[in-house]
Design an enzyme around this catalytic site. Structure first.
Site, PDB file in Angstrom:
ATOM      1  N   HIS A  60       0.855  -1.199   0.000  1.00 54.66           N
ATOM      2  CA  HIS A  60       0.000   0.000   0.000  1.00 54.66           C
ATOM      3  C   HIS A  60       0.887   1.244   0.000  1.00 54.66           C
ATOM      4  O   HIS A  60       1.278   1.762   1.049  1.00 54.66           O
ATOM      5  CB  HIS A  60      -0.922  -0.007   1.224  1.00 54.66           C
ATOM      6  CG  HIS A  60      -2.009   1.021   1.143  1.00 54.66           C
ATOM      7  ND1 HIS A  60      -3.258   0.829   1.676  1.00 54.66           N
ATOM      8  CD2 HIS A  60      -2.043   2.247   0.576  1.00 54.66           C
ATOM      9  CE1 HIS A  60      -4.011   1.896   1.453  1.00 54.66           C
ATOM     10  NE2 HIS A  60      -3.288   2.772   0.789  1.00 54.66           N
ATOM     11  N   ASP A 306       0.974   2.631   3.782  1.00 55.34           N
ATOM     12  CA  ASP A 306       0.127   3.683   3.207  1.00 55.34           C
ATOM     13  C   ASP A 306       0.974   4.956   2.995  1.00 55.34           C
ATOM     14  O   ASP A 306       0.526   6.067   3.253  1.00 55.34           O
ATOM     15  CB  ASP A 306      -1.086   3.978   4.101  1.00 55.34           C
ATOM     16  CG  ASP A 306      -2.135   4.843   3.398  1.00 55.34           C
ATOM     17  OD1 ASP A 306      -1.959   5.132   2.197  1.00 55.34           O
ATOM     18  OD2 ASP A 306      -3.125   5.234   4.052  1.00 55.34           O
TER      19      ASP A 306
END
Lengths: 430, 314
Positions: A60, A306
């Site tokens: 991610h 992320d």
């Protein structure tokens, strides 16, 4: 010419390996694992005192290219990944133009091949323009190498549309990775609803805004059978939902970020640090403890960062106007080593599962193991290096880390991708 | 001087002693405001910027009067012509202002946390004149001053705050300040008008039974209802709001004989207060609050900037 990596402690739970040994690599693959290895012609590297594991993968990551090169690009983002010990990352599709078609997939692949320092796996959008209304050409994207589908950055609001996405994606053997956020409930939420939102006078982002959508998507997974991977899960109850789904035998997996494990809403001080403005927001200490439990017991499948780079001026704003997200590639491994492994909460085997084995399984990538025949994507780290996180040290273009000033223990020193060094002794190889 | 603060940004950083110092200083400024020539040279040569990045009439006027009565040079900066509208960042705007060599920035902004950020960037004194729905410390201080003048002390006072607490910057400062001074604070509102965690602000309790709590209250603090909002409003109608949470003449029967009424203004007659209550000759302190605003802001400017002397005796 062969490469022999000598004297590292080799750890790989896939093959039950944990011993100091040598690795012989040729043509990008591991040829032999053993002691006192040799070859006709070879170069060797002495990795004494270090630990060598199957290459880490972060599934991610926002590389921002094409469109937001002021924040990051594929060259800088993949260098940041290599610097953090990663051999591969999965790029999110919310670029400009959006990765919602085969051409865009090819663009990212081509740029990565040209300027990248790690493998770049490409995820494609579920819906055209991330609009949540029309299916993207998933089949064409798969044909061009797309490894998973996500509308990351926003939830798919319409339940019927989400069902259609899962029904359609089910034919491709690819996971759909939802960003679970109920827009109506979350509204303009800035920080966790509760103590932080009250103390700071900011709009609350309630845990239920995430949990409701996870509940819905699990139900749709049951209805459609499409494998579902919940992105950046942040609450204890959300994890219970995933636990229950797994117990039921549904193909549901999930990921958590180091910042949701290590930081809580209480870290957001009265100086309104925008580096801690992330989506979903930092939750309570109880949630963080719950996530750590899940990391231990296996309900959490993967650690991801992320990695969300933003330009300095974008974050140097009023809290409510600053964009969400923090970078993570260059601190992820060290945070996990410092806060989980060094404290004895998980062992190296579990860490390798979370950061190397499960990420590949979920993205349907070839297995990488410390055994003959495997691709030589390898991460080497020194568990004893103590270092302080400094913005000037990042190879990412962005500096928006929530961990500047943190003292961490353990750091990647060497990385090999297909048998070639992308980092040696802490320095990215150019 | 010995006043231990450079800024007034977060009322929770102020001790009981600090707050009493402000209130007592404010009281000494009364005589200046009641003279024919309402001006002293205390802050002569100091430049104070009133940076109002969202509309405000009362707070801005009150600050401006306080600054002028202390002889500070004032610059009003903001409104529709602000450089932020032209795309300049807050940081750049503040750095520009600082290049004028100003001494103090009074800031109102719709975003929470802006005063602290300005303090960090500028290095000059910063006074929070209201940031988002976070805090509004001078409002809390003027409320305390008004209550103190009316009641003589804070000991044992039970204050009820009624209305839109969740969207109120006033409450972000007032509730902690009342707690610092030793008051008991009860919030009266439906859940749609409450913050997620009233206890974090320091509230002792929450109730929806206005009539039930009124007999216990020494101070009834009514908040303004934002009547602009209709779609997605947190109550079905102004009429129903008035029925459940309006301080009406009918409700006087439940009030203590010496209970007083406060409101930060501007009031909505017929919504949170009816005219009988708003204009009540003995209970309503609403205009006293406005006057206290000038006194308290003079005191804060004086204490933070450390002017020559307070000029009260000159």
């Amino acid at each position: 010419m062969a490469l022999i990596l000598r004297n590292a402690r080799l750890i790989d739970p896939q093959v039950g390996l944990d011993e100091v040994a040598d690795l012989l690599i040729r043509d990008g693959r591991i040829v032999e694992v053993g002691h006192d290895l040799t070859a006709k012609t070879y170069v060797e590297r002495d990795l004494s005192g270090k630990i060598l594991v199957p290459g880490l993968v972060d599934i991610h990551v926002h590389l921002r290219e094409h469109g937001f090169e002021l924040k990051e690009d594929i060259a800088s983002g993949t260098r940041s990944a290599a610097h953090g010990g990663f051999t591969a990352v999965c790029a999110m599709p919310n670029t400009t133009p959006i990765t919602d078609n085969a051409l865009a997939v090819e663009y990212v692949k081509a740029r990565a091949a040209e300027v990248g320092k790690c493998r770049v796996l490409v995820s494609g959008a579920c819906t055209k323009g991330l609009g949540g209304e029309t299916l993207a050409e998933m089949g064409d994207m798969v044909a061009h190498g797309c490894c998973a589908f996500t509308d990351d950055g926003r939830g798919i609001k319409d339940t019927g549309m989400m069902r259609r996405v899962l029904d359609y994606a089910a034919q491709f053997d690819r996971v759909v990775m939802p960003h679970c956020q109920d827009d109506e409930l979350v509204g303009k939420g800035q920080v966790n609803e509760g103590v932080a939102s009250t103390r700071l006078g900011l709009e609350g982002w309630p845990a239920e805004g995430e949990e409701l959508e996870i509940m819905r998507d699990i139900a749709l997974c049951r209805l459609t059978g499409c494998p579902l991977h919940i992105q950046h899960l942040t609450t204890k109850r959300a994890l219970d939902l995933v636990r229950a789904a797994k117990a039921e035998g549904l193909p549901v997996t999930c990921e958590v970020t180091p910042h949701h494990l290590v930081l809580t809403e209480d870290h957001i001080g009265d100086d309104y640090p925008t580096s801690l403005k992330v989506n979903p927001p930092l939750r309570t200490a109880e949630d963080a403890a719950g996530l750590i439990e899940g990391v231990v017991d296996g309900s959490v499948d993967v650690i991801v960062t992320d990695h969300a780079p933003h330009a300095e001026w974008e974050k140097d704003r009023e809290f409510e106007l600053a964009p969400f997200g923090m970078i993570g590639l260059e601190t992820s491994l060290s945070l996990i080593l410092t806060y989980l492994v060094d404290k004895g909460i998980i062992d190296y085997n579990r860490m390798v599962e979370l950061m190397a084995i499960r990420p590949r399984e979920i993205l349907r990538q070839e297995r990488v193991a410390l055994e003959a025949g495997s691709v030589a994507d390898l991460t080497v780290f020194d568990p004893n290096i103590e270092w302080t996180v400094q913005a000037s040290d990042f190879l990412s273009k962005a500096k928006n880390s929530g961990f500047i000033g943190y003292e961490l223990k353990g750091r990647a020193t060497d990385v090999y991708v297909g048998g070639y060094a992308t980092m040696e002794n802490g320095v990215v190889v150019e | 001087m010995g006043f231990p603060h450079k800024h007034l940004i977060d009322i929770r950083e102020y001790s009981r002693e600090d707050i009493m110092t402000i209130l007592e200083t404010a009281k000494t400024f009364k005589q200046i405001n009641e003279r024919r020539i309402k001006k002293v040279p205390t802050l002569k040569g100091f430049t104070v910027v009133n940076m109002f990045n969202e509309p405000s009439t009362r707070t801005r006027s009150s600050f401006e009067i306080a600054e002028k009565r202390l002889s500070a040079d004032t610059l009003n900066f903001g409104g529709s012509g602000t450089s932020t509208v032209k795309g300049e960042s807050l940081t750049d705007t503040v750095k520009t202002l600082c290049s004028y060599k100003v001494d103090c920035i009074v800031v109102r902004d719709k975003h929470a946390g802006v005063p602290r950020k300005i303090a960090d960037i500028s290095g000059v004194h910063v006074i929070d004149a209201g940031d988002g729905k976070h805090q509004h410390p001078t409002q809390a201080l003027l409320d305390l001053y008004t209550i103190w003048e009316a009641k003589g002390s804070f000991e044992g006072l039970h204050v009820g705050i009624v209305g839109d607490i969740g969207h109120s910057r006033v409450c972000g400062s007032l509730i902690p300040a009342l707690k610092t001074m030793g008051c008991k604070v009860t919030l009266v509102a439906p859940q749609t008008l409450l913050p997620a965690r009233p206890d974090v602000l320091g509230a002792d309790g929450v109730t929806t039974d206005f009539n039930g709590i009124l007999p216990e209250l020494d101070v009834v603090y009514m908040l303004r209802i934002q009547r602009e909002r209709f779609e997605g409003a947190p109550y079905p109608s102004l009429r129903e709001y008035n029925m459940l949470y309006g301080l009406t003449q009918d409700r006087e029967q439940y009030m203590k004989p010496d209970a007083v009424i406060c409101h930060p203004g501007p009031i909505n007659r017929g919504v949170e207060l009816d005219s009988y209550m708003a204009d009540h000759p003995t209970r309503s302190l609403i205009l006293d609050q406005v006057y206290a605003g000038v006194l308290v802001r003079m005191a804060v400017l004086y204490l933070l900037l450390g002017g020559s002397d307070n000029g009260a005796d000159s």
